[in-house]
Motif scaffolding. Structure first.
Motif, PDB file in Angstrom:
ATOM      1  N   ALA A 100      25.811  22.826 -77.326  1.00  0.00           N
ATOM      2  CA  ALA A 100      24.974  23.542 -76.263  1.00  0.00           C
ATOM      3  C   ALA A 100      23.619  22.929 -76.515  1.00  0.00           C
ATOM      4  CB  ALA A 100      24.929  25.185 -76.874  1.00  0.00           C
ATOM      5  N   VAL A 101      23.010  23.217 -75.371  1.00  0.00           N
ATOM      6  CA  VAL A 101      21.614  22.722 -75.325  1.00  0.00           C
ATOM      7  C   VAL A 101      20.420  23.792 -75.129  1.00  0.00           C
ATOM      8  CG1 VAL A 101      19.791  21.407 -74.036  1.00  0.00           C
ATOM      9  CG2 VAL A 101      22.149  20.674 -74.156  1.00  0.00           C
ATOM     10  N   VAL A 102      19.673  23.930 -76.070  1.00  0.00           N
ATOM     11  CA  VAL A 102      18.591  25.031 -76.264  1.00  0.00           C
ATOM     12  C   VAL A 102      17.240  24.338 -76.335  1.00  0.00           C
ATOM     13  CG1 VAL A 102      17.431  26.811 -77.519  1.00  0.00           C
ATOM     14  CG2 VAL A 102      20.218  26.485 -77.261  1.00  0.00           C
ATOM     15  N   ASP A 103      16.422  24.705 -75.575  1.00  0.00           N
ATOM     16  CA  ASP A 103      14.920  24.077 -75.231  1.00  0.00           C
ATOM     17  C   ASP A 103      14.947  22.556 -75.461  1.00  0.00           C
ATOM     18  OD1 ASP A 103      14.129  26.528 -75.651  1.00  0.00           O
ATOM     19  OD2 ASP A 103      13.648  26.382 -77.620  1.00  0.00           O
TER      20      ASP A 103
ATOM     21  N   ALA B 154      23.695  32.354 -79.545  1.00  0.00           N
ATOM     22  CA  ALA B 154      24.064  32.825 -78.335  1.00  0.00           C
ATOM     23  C   ALA B 154      24.598  31.495 -77.601  1.00  0.00           C
ATOM     24  CB  ALA B 154      23.082  33.559 -77.500  1.00  0.00           C
ATOM     25  N   ALA B 155      23.869  30.580 -77.313  1.00  0.00           N
ATOM     26  CA  ALA B 155      23.963  29.439 -76.364  1.00  0.00           C
ATOM     27  C   ALA B 155      25.260  28.652 -77.088  1.00  0.00           C
ATOM     28  CB  ALA B 155      22.999  28.439 -76.347  1.00  0.00           C
TER      29      ALA B 155
ATOM     30  N   GLU C 294      10.946  31.358 -85.280  1.00  0.00           N
ATOM     31  CA  GLU C 294      12.237  30.720 -85.868  1.00  0.00           C
ATOM     32  C   GLU C 294      13.334  31.705 -85.834  1.00  0.00           C
ATOM     33  OE1 GLU C 294      11.418  28.669 -90.098  1.00  0.00           O
ATOM     34  OE2 GLU C 294      10.070  30.496 -90.020  1.00  0.00           O
ATOM     35  N   LEU C 295      13.165  33.081 -86.056  1.00  0.00           N
ATOM     36  CA  LEU C 295      14.294  34.164 -85.688  1.00  0.00           C
ATOM     37  C   LEU C 295      14.814  34.066 -84.142  1.00  0.00           C
ATOM     38  CD1 LEU C 295      12.903  36.848 -87.725  1.00  0.00           C
ATOM     39  CD2 LEU C 295      14.662  35.594 -88.442  1.00  0.00           C
ATOM     40  N   ASP C 296      13.954  34.071 -83.414  1.00  0.00           N
ATOM     41  CA  ASP C 296      14.007  33.781 -81.850  1.00  0.00           C
ATOM     42  C   ASP C 296      14.950  32.777 -81.550  1.00  0.00           C
ATOM     43  OD1 ASP C 296      13.789  34.611 -78.863  1.00  0.00           O
ATOM     44  OD2 ASP C 296      12.767  32.716 -79.009  1.00  0.00           O
ATOM     45  N   LEU C 297      14.464  31.558 -82.199  1.00  0.00           N
ATOM     46  CA  LEU C 297      15.217  30.294 -81.793  1.00  0.00           C
ATOM     47  C   LEU C 297      16.737  30.514 -82.500  1.00  0.00           C
ATOM     48  CD1 LEU C 297      15.511  27.258 -80.869  1.00  0.00           C
ATOM     49  CD2 LEU C 297      14.383  26.416 -83.190  1.00  0.00           C
ATOM     50  N   ALA C 298      16.741  30.850 -83.510  1.00  0.00           N
ATOM     51  CA  ALA C 298      17.878  31.045 -84.185  1.00  0.00           C
ATOM     52  C   ALA C 298      18.887  32.081 -83.536  1.00  0.00           C
ATOM     53  CB  ALA C 298      17.869  31.760 -85.845  1.00  0.00           C
ATOM     54  N   ARG C 299      18.660  33.007 -82.941  1.00  0.00           N
ATOM     55  CA  ARG C 299      19.257  33.921 -82.004  1.00  0.00           C
ATOM     56  C   ARG C 299      19.739  33.180 -80.719  1.00  0.00           C
ATOM     57  NH1 ARG C 299      14.929  37.470 -83.347  1.00  0.00           N
ATOM     58  NH2 ARG C 299      15.501  38.972 -85.169  1.00  0.00           N
ATOM     59  N   ARG C 300      18.826  32.567 -80.107  1.00  0.00           N
ATOM     60  CA  ARG C 300      19.087  31.767 -78.809  1.00  0.00           C
ATOM     61  C   ARG C 300      20.150  30.530 -79.261  1.00  0.00           C
ATOM     62  NH1 ARG C 300      15.283  29.220 -76.635  1.00  0.00           N
ATOM     63  NH2 ARG C 300      13.691  29.312 -78.055  1.00  0.00           N
ATOM     64  N   GLN C 301      20.046  30.134 -80.377  1.00  0.00           N
ATOM     65  CA  GLN C 301      21.038  29.150 -80.505  1.00  0.00           C
ATOM     66  C   GLN C 301      22.332  29.414 -80.852  1.00  0.00           C
ATOM     67  OE1 GLN C 301      18.869  27.188 -84.105  1.00  0.00           O
ATOM     68  NE2 GLN C 301      18.338  25.618 -82.981  1.00  0.00           N
TER      69      GLN C 301
END
Length: 284
Positions: A254-257, A241-242, A232-239
């Protein structure tokens, strides 16, 4: 009364009459403790329990939130309980049993002015009045009393808690509408780790802030179940940033995964990271 920023993943009941348990609670990994003067104390012991607890709460409980559950005002002990802890420096909030209407809150608020109130949500009428209860200006949190609610409903116990869903949902909606803390009911089989883990996952998925617990053995599972995991933390950071990159490029999404990320997802992502930081601060 706004919702505190602190976590309430694990909220452990401790009998107010048990000196050894009260002392031991100072070192337990609970986010909050409910010091119980109601169900956990026999009638003949209630006056003594009040005195024992008042003395015990002068000790250092660290970062743990200290909540005292008093007896109801329909009993001979309730008003004396409220008066005993109205100005007690070791009490963060007063928990009122079987709250069915805002009048139940008004009566206690008059005796503990300025002290945050929490409401046990465990009656059918309380479920129907959840919105008004959550909107009370002195209210800070709500605790689901699923055992009493099941008894009042005549409901059978089921792993999916289907008979509880209407009441749980009404209280969740009310708490979220007014930004109150809301913690799930207890899991009675305290040696059933898998059952507790499943019920914590269900409660977290529904939106509860944490779970009430009846035994210290349940703390580790509840703390893990209501904390963001690494994925969850990794996804939050990537969201985040994107989305920041998309804004810099003049885009609103944006688009993530393979999934669209809009501003509403960023609000959730930032809340997830803030929750992890608050939990880490408790552990220091």
């Amino acid at each position: 009364m706004t919702k505190p920023a602190r976590p309430y993943r694990s909220v452990l009941y401790i009998p107010g009459s048990k000196e050894r348990a009260l002392e031991k609670a100072q070192g337990l990994a609970a986010d909050a403790i409910i010091f119980d003067l109601e169900d956990a104390v026999a009638p003949d012991e209630k006056p003594r329990a009040r005195e024992v607890l008042a003395q015990a709460l002068r000790a250092d409980y660290g970062s743990r939130a200290r909540i005292v559950r008093i007896n109801g005002f329909d009993t001979e002990w309730g008003r004396a309980d409220a008066a005993a802890f109205a100005d007690h420096p070791g009490v963060d909030a007063v928990l009122i049993p079987k709250v069915s209407t805002t009048a139940d809150l008004d009566a206690v608020a008059a005796l503990v002015p300025g002290k945050p109130l929490w409401a046990m949500m465990e009656t059918a009428l309380g479920m129907l009045n959840a919105g008004a209860i959550a909107g009370h200006p002195a209210l800070q949190g709500m605790v689901m009393g699923t055992n009493d609610l099941a008894r009042e409903l005549g409901a059978r116990g089921r792993p999916d808690r289907l008979p509880m869903m209407a009441g749980l949902g009404l209280c969740l909606l009310a708490a979220k509408a007014y930004d109150r803390v809301i913690v799930d009911g207890v899991y009675n089989a305290f040696k059933d780790d898998e059952g507790l883990r499943a019920e914590c996952a269900q409660g977290r998925d529904m939106g509860f802030d944490g779970k009430t617990l009846i035994h210290p053995l349940q703390l580790e599972i509840a703390n893990a179940g209501f904390a963001p995991d690494e994925a969850e933390l990794d996804l939050a950071r990537r969201q985040i940033a994107a989305f920041d990159a998309a804004l810099a490029d003049g885009q609103a999404v944006a688009v993530v995964d393979g999934k669209i990320v809009e501003n509403l997802h960023i609000v959730t992502a930032k809340a997830t990271l803030a929750r992890a930081e608050a939990i880490a601060a408790l552990s220091v």
